[in-house]
Motif scaffolding. Structure first.
Motif, mmCIF file in Angstrom:
data_model
loop_
_atom_site.group_PDB
_atom_site.id
_atom_site.type_symbol
_atom_site.label_atom_id
_atom_site.label_comp_id
_atom_site.label_asym_id
_atom_site.label_seq_id
_atom_site.Cartn_x
_atom_site.Cartn_y
_atom_site.Cartn_z
ATOM 1 N N GLN A 32 -3.513 -8.280 -10.813
ATOM 2 C CA GLN A 32 -4.680 -8.722 -11.586
ATOM 3 C C GLN A 32 -5.124 -7.675 -12.589
ATOM 4 O O GLN A 32 -5.573 -8.008 -13.683
ATOM 5 C CB GLN A 32 -5.831 -9.055 -10.645
ATOM 6 C CG GLN A 32 -5.661 -10.431 -10.010
ATOM 7 C CD GLN A 32 -6.925 -10.905 -9.338
ATOM 8 O OE1 GLN A 32 -7.752 -10.095 -8.924
ATOM 9 N NE2 GLN A 32 -7.079 -12.207 -9.206
ATOM 10 N N GLU A 50 -5.412 11.647 -4.571
ATOM 11 C CA GLU A 50 -5.691 12.067 -3.202
ATOM 12 C C GLU A 50 -5.124 11.116 -2.165
ATOM 13 O O GLU A 50 -5.044 11.448 -0.983
ATOM 14 C CB GLU A 50 -7.200 12.189 -3.000
ATOM 15 C CG GLU A 50 -7.743 13.406 -3.710
ATOM 16 C CD GLU A 50 -9.219 13.584 -3.543
ATOM 17 O OE1 GLU A 50 -9.883 12.639 -3.073
ATOM 18 O OE2 GLU A 50 -9.711 14.659 -3.909
ATOM 19 N N ALA A 51 -4.797 9.905 -2.583
ATOM 20 C CA ALA A 51 -4.242 8.935 -1.643
ATOM 21 C C ALA A 51 -3.060 8.281 -2.332
ATOM 22 O O ALA A 51 -2.965 8.270 -3.559
ATOM 23 C CB ALA A 51 -5.287 7.892 -1.280
ATOM 24 N N MET A 52 -2.154 7.771 -1.516
ATOM 25 C CA MET A 52 -0.956 7.179 -2.113
ATOM 26 C C MET A 52 -0.614 5.830 -1.516
ATOM 27 O O MET A 52 -0.820 5.652 -0.321
ATOM 28 C CB MET A 52 0.201 8.128 -1.964
ATOM 29 C CG MET A 52 0.150 9.179 -3.032
ATOM 30 S SD MET A 52 1.423 10.340 -2.794
ATOM 31 C CE MET A 52 0.940 11.026 -1.273
ATOM 32 N N PRO A 53 -0.075 4.901 -2.298
ATOM 33 C CA PRO A 53 0.143 5.058 -3.735
ATOM 34 C C PRO A 53 -1.163 4.961 -4.523
ATOM 35 O O PRO A 53 -2.082 4.285 -4.102
ATOM 36 C CB PRO A 53 1.045 3.862 -4.072
ATOM 37 C CG PRO A 53 0.670 2.817 -3.071
ATOM 38 C CD PRO A 53 0.339 3.573 -1.812
ATOM 39 N N PRO A 95 3.437 3.737 3.100
ATOM 40 C CA PRO A 95 2.692 2.738 2.336
ATOM 41 C C PRO A 95 3.254 2.537 0.920
ATOM 42 O O PRO A 95 3.188 1.437 0.384
ATOM 43 C CB PRO A 95 1.271 3.312 2.289
ATOM 44 C CG PRO A 95 1.162 4.119 3.526
ATOM 45 C CD PRO A 95 2.522 4.743 3.689
ATOM 46 N N VAL A 111 -6.156 2.225 -6.075
ATOM 47 C CA VAL A 111 -5.710 3.113 -5.000
ATOM 48 C C VAL A 111 -5.236 2.262 -3.834
ATOM 49 O O VAL A 111 -5.966 1.390 -3.362
ATOM 50 C CB VAL A 111 -6.846 4.059 -4.544
ATOM 51 C CG1 VAL A 111 -6.354 4.968 -3.414
ATOM 52 C CG2 VAL A 111 -7.332 4.897 -5.715
ATOM 53 N N GLY A 112 -4.015 2.515 -3.394
ATOM 54 C CA GLY A 112 -3.470 1.768 -2.259
ATOM 55 C C GLY A 112 -2.472 0.728 -2.715
ATOM 56 O O GLY A 112 -2.466 0.304 -3.873
ATOM 57 N N ALA A 113 -1.591 0.356 -1.774
ATOM 58 C CA ALA A 113 -0.609 -0.683 -2.041
ATOM 59 C C ALA A 113 -1.298 -2.017 -1.864
ATOM 60 O O ALA A 113 -1.362 -2.572 -0.778
ATOM 61 C CB ALA A 113 0.566 -0.538 -1.075
ATOM 62 N N ARG A 114 -1.896 -2.483 -2.954
ATOM 63 C CA ARG A 114 -2.653 -3.746 -2.948
ATOM 64 C C ARG A 114 -2.032 -4.642 -4.005
ATOM 65 O O ARG A 114 -2.330 -4.526 -5.184
ATOM 66 C CB ARG A 114 -4.127 -3.474 -3.261
ATOM 67 C CG ARG A 114 -4.820 -2.639 -2.184
ATOM 68 C CD ARG A 114 -6.086 -1.975 -2.715
ATOM 69 N NE ARG A 114 -7.137 -2.895 -3.075
ATOM 70 C CZ ARG A 114 -8.092 -3.326 -2.231
ATOM 71 N NH1 ARG A 114 -8.117 -2.911 -0.996
ATOM 72 N NH2 ARG A 114 -9.012 -4.163 -2.644
ATOM 73 N N ARG A 115 -1.158 -5.519 -3.566
ATOM 74 C CA ARG A 115 -0.339 -6.310 -4.491
ATOM 75 C C ARG A 115 -1.161 -7.132 -5.470
ATOM 76 O O ARG A 115 -0.934 -7.107 -6.667
ATOM 77 C CB ARG A 115 0.580 -7.241 -3.699
ATOM 78 C CG ARG A 115 1.729 -6.491 -3.066
ATOM 79 C CD ARG A 115 2.755 -7.432 -2.541
ATOM 80 N NE ARG A 115 2.464 -7.760 -1.163
ATOM 81 C CZ ARG A 115 3.395 -7.989 -0.248
ATOM 82 N NH1 ARG A 115 4.657 -7.955 -0.562
ATOM 83 N NH2 ARG A 115 3.061 -8.268 0.988
ATOM 84 N N GLU A 116 -2.135 -7.864 -4.914
ATOM 85 C CA GLU A 116 -2.884 -8.786 -5.765
ATOM 86 C C GLU A 116 -3.738 -8.036 -6.782
ATOM 87 O O GLU A 116 -3.838 -8.427 -7.935
ATOM 88 C CB GLU A 116 -3.754 -9.702 -4.903
ATOM 89 C CG GLU A 116 -2.921 -10.674 -4.086
ATOM 90 C CD GLU A 116 -3.734 -11.405 -3.018
ATOM 91 O OE1 GLU A 116 -4.945 -11.155 -2.909
ATOM 92 O OE2 GLU A 116 -3.138 -12.212 -2.290
ATOM 93 N N GLU A 117 -4.350 -6.946 -6.325
ATOM 94 C CA GLU A 117 -5.202 -6.182 -7.229
ATOM 95 C C GLU A 117 -4.372 -5.542 -8.344
ATOM 96 O O GLU A 117 -4.786 -5.513 -9.506
ATOM 97 C CB GLU A 117 -5.976 -5.106 -6.453
ATOM 98 C CG GLU A 117 -7.099 -4.520 -7.296
ATOM 99 C CD GLU A 117 -7.895 -3.440 -6.585
ATOM 100 O OE1 GLU A 117 -7.690 -3.232 -5.370
ATOM 101 O OE2 GLU A 117 -8.717 -2.795 -7.242
#
Lengths: 342, 119
Positions: free
Chosen positions: B107, B80-83, B42, B98-104
């Motif tokens: 923003q 605890e979680a990646m990325p 991820p 937390v997480g590969a969330r491009r838009e977030e």
């Protein structure tokens, strides 16, 4: 009903592998016994390309990787992969490339489970998904010959729009020692007010991530398991997907709220002591007129009773019950429910 | 340093990490820390996007920490979680994605750079 619309009902594939690495699948610290999680991202994208979907967001914890897809979800564990895709995706085209990629990591396929409900628009499905028979023939053709314990079955219900298609294949007859069970729920004819919350306002200026976060909150999905790390996404103009992670367990929700073919699914690997509370909450979030619940379990065959009791208390009436045994996968119990308000 | 502007700076040692952190605090720039691991698929999903953001936003400092290389840092920061992306301003954590969330990710950066421009 619309002549054709977006197909909410997913196809779901679970592949189990085994390998020689003694560290494999052990609950070790980060970086140990990674197995399938070592698959590089390009290989995963290749597999998803064959299915015709893409990654929207991704996250990993100590135990597994979770992906929200343009059409549903993917979970990658060291020795297990679960792909669930909706619409007109060609899920079974992932089987051959997955087996090949896993082989390069020293992993061999040990069992397969394919499940799906009844498509709302079956005539829109591409080959081999245009019939269960074609799906089974196609899938069997992809499998190595050592997966010789095979079974295909359609579990019917008293609701004409709901039936459950199951295919399993395994190399060994031994039941896997997993103490967990899988719950797969398909809901149709969602309550209009509940479904309406999964539409975005035009030009809301939000990203799919932030609109998704908002839906998680206002719909009550965030309360289903408050401990879960949630990856959520809202599609434009409507629709919603989320994956939840709690240690080694996932949950996932997908919603296509359009009137005439509204659909929502919930799936989780369950904790039998918590399943009643979780299912009641799910029923309250979506208030569907019809619901089917499939539980697959090696070790908790009686869990269906808790499912039924929980949903009855949420205002749904059990309409049918079917049970079957599948080699290595265990007992599959398929129940359907209808809202009492009708 | 000018040479590091427009790049994601990997911190391979505690010394490098502390140095970068201090530099970030003094510069009063927004610092985005990417907690990642070499084996995390991820994380690889988001890497090209992060590189692109770093190129486009020279006023934001992008740091990268491998959780296996700098275990104490990952533990201290409860990753605890990646990325996991931590957003820092003058040494204070102001946000987390937390997480590969491009838009977030994009923003959240916009949110914290806009507020510093108006301050």
């Amino acid at each position: 009903m619309a002549v054709s619309g977006f197909e909410g009902f997913e196809k779901r594939l679970e592949l189990h592998f085994f390998g020689d690495d003694p560290m494999l699948g052990l609950e070790m610290g980060i970086g140990m016994g990674l197995g399938l999680r070592q698959l590089d991202f390009d290989s995963l994208q290749q597999v998803l390309h064959a299915v015709q979907c893409t990654v929207v967001s991704a996250v990993g914890n100590h135990y597994f990787d979770s992906y929200v897809l343009s059409e549903s979800s993917l979970f990658v564990y060291p020795t297990k992969i679960i792909i669930k895709t909706c619409g007109t995706t060609q899920l079974l085209k992932s089987v051959r490339p997955m087996i090949q990629h896993a082989r390069l990591l020293g992993l061999s396929l040990s069992s397969v489970r394919y499940t799906r409900g009844n498509f709302i628009f079956p005539e829109s499905q591409p080959f081999p998904h245009n019939s269960f028979q074609n799906e089974v023939v196609f899938l069997e053709d992809c499998l190595p010959t050592n997966l010789r314990f095979r079974k295909a079955s359609v579990m019917t219900s008293k609701l004409p729009s709901h039936s459950w298609h199951v295919f399993t294949a395994a190399a060994e007859l031994d039941l896997s020692d997993e103490s967990v069970f899988t719950v797969e729920i398909c809901m149709t004819e969602l309550d209009a007010a509940s479904a309406g919350k999964f539409f975005r306002r035009p030009n809301d200026g939000k990203s799919g991530d932030s609109a998704g976060k908002e839906m998680t909150e206002i719909t009550g999905i965030g309360n289903i398991n408050p401990r879960a790390l949630i990856c959520d996404y809202a599609f434009d103009p409507c629709g919603y997907s989320m994956n939840g992670l709690v240690a080694d367990r996932y949950s996932t929700i997908h919603v296509t709220p359009e009137d005439g073919y509204s659909y929502a699914s919930f799936e989780t690997v369950g904790d039998k002591n918590d399943v009643a509370r979780v299912l009641k909450k799910v029923a309250q979030v979506f208030r569907p007129a019809k619901m089917s619940v499939s539980t697959t379990s090696c070790s908790s065959p009686e869990v269906w009773k808790r499912v039924a009791a929980a949903l009855e208390s949420a205002g749904l009436k059990c309409r049918s019950f079917a049970a079957d045994e599948f080699p290595a996968a265990g007992a599959v119990v398929y129940q359907t429910f209808a809202a009492r308000r009708n | 340093m000018a040479a590091e502007e427009g790049q994601v700076v990997s911190c391979h040692t505690l010394e490098a990490w502390n140095e970068q952190l201090q530099k970030g605090n003094e510069s009063k720039k927004l610092v985005v820390v990417d907690f990642t691991a070499s084996w995390c698929a991820p994380c690889r999903f988001i890497t090209p996007f992060l590189v692109e953001l770093a190129k486009r936003l020279p006023d934001v400092t992008f740091l990268k920490v491998d959780v296996d290389e700098l275990k104490p840092v990952a533990q201290d920061w409860a990753v605890e979680a990646m990325p996991t992306f931590m957003f820092l301003k003058e040494g204070t954590i102001v946000d987390k994605v937390v997480g590969a969330r491009r838009e977030e990710l994009q923003q959240t950066i916009a949110k914290h750079t806009a507020s510093s421009a108006s301050a």
